[in-house]
Design an enzyme around this catalytic site. Structure first.
Site, PDB file in Angstrom:
ATOM      1  N   CYS A   2       1.113  -1.148  -0.027  1.00  0.00           N
ATOM      2  CA  CYS A   2      -0.523   0.158   0.157  1.00  0.00           C
ATOM      3  C   CYS A   2       0.553   1.330  -0.122  1.00  0.00           C
ATOM      4  CB  CYS A   2      -1.003   0.623   1.476  1.00  0.00           C
ATOM      5  SG  CYS A   2      -1.538   1.284   2.006  1.00  0.00           S
ATOM      6  N   GLU A 111      -4.222   1.214  -6.259  1.00  0.00           N
ATOM      7  CA  GLU A 111      -2.894   0.396  -6.485  1.00  0.00           C
ATOM      8  C   GLU A 111      -2.776   0.551  -8.273  1.00  0.00           C
ATOM      9  OE1 GLU A 111       0.154  -1.379  -5.917  1.00  0.00           O
ATOM     10  OE2 GLU A 111      -1.090  -2.056  -3.980  1.00  0.00           O
TER      11      GLU A 111
END
Length: 254
Positions: A2, A111
């Site tokens: 992340c 992402e």
């Protein structure tokens, strides 16, 4: 991993969701990047009125974990994530797993789907909960002290294997702690790391949705709401020139 996330929820919503005692309205942040201050929630030493449960409080930490034993941060890698599968035993995170577990509120995270063809462009996604405006990631914190006595509170987000929904984009995702498990995750006095292993798993399929967005999120300087605007999803093998993965233009607190 992340590497970017957003936090847009108002203080009253987060106060109710996280049950914190000192939450003020934070400004909306659409593109939170490593080394920047991030809002976290910890258990305090005080207890809720009429309860044995500790109160929770909000604070800011630098996103980039720094173990207390590090002498010179310039010689240590930037740890923005900790792998849930190894954090209990890894030297960098072992003490924090036992003593300093935190919650990291977020409205969603970013992402990138990297195509097999290295000459093709990556597709960015904003991955947000289908229901509700805020979610809590599992995290760890550590206070790093320099030789001159100054201190910096630092933190990392725990990640785990992606569920089926996210796996088409990336093989990792943040660990999500559900509200009913907040107290157990934050309780570092009676809940040892082995007691909370069951919480460090992929969230159920159907919890998140992945919205394709433009690559403007790649630049830290782009901090406006337009980076969340949906775009047409590129086919995995569409070639439009190589795109460097984010984030390289990061700030530093050291």
């Amino acid at each position: 991993m992340c590497g970017r996330f957003a936090l847009l929820a108002k203080a009253d919503l987060m106060r109710e969701f996280l049950n914190v005692v000192n939450m003020e309205d934070p400004p909306p942040r659409y593109n939170i990047a490593p080394t920047q201050p991030v809002l976290i929630v910890v258990a305090s030493d005080k207890h809720e009125p009429g309860s044995n449960l500790p109160e929770r409080k909000a604070m800011l930490v630098r996103w980039g974990f720094m173990p207390g034993w590090v002498k010179d941060p310039r010689d240590f890698p930037l740890l923005i994530n900790a792998r849930a599968e190894t954090a209990i035993d890894k030297a960098s995170f072992r003490a924090a797993m036992r003593h300093r577990r935190i919650l990291v509120p977020a409205s969603g995270f970013f992402e990138w789907r990297r195509p097999a063809d290295k000459g093709a462009k990556s597709q960015a996604y904003f991955i947000r909960p289908k229901k509700g405006e805020v979610v809590a990631f599992a995290g760890l914190m550590e206070t790093w002290s320099s030789a001159d006595g100054s201190e910096v509170d630092t933190g990392a987000i725990l990640t785990t294997a992606a569920n089926n929904d996210i796996a088409r984009v990336h093989d990792r995702m943040p660990v999500v702690i559900r509200p009913e498990d907040f107290s157990r995750w934050l309780d570092c006095k009676t809940q040892e790391p082995r007691d909370v292993v069951d919480l460090m798993k992929p969230i159920d399929d159907g919890f998140f949705e992945a919205i394709p967005v433009s690559d403007s999120v790649n630049k830290v300087a782009n901090m406006g709401p337009d980076i969340l605007l949906p775009v047409e999803e590129m086919p995995p093998e569409t070639k439009k020139g190589a795109q460097a993965p984010p984030p390289s233009d990061q700030l530093s607190l050291f």
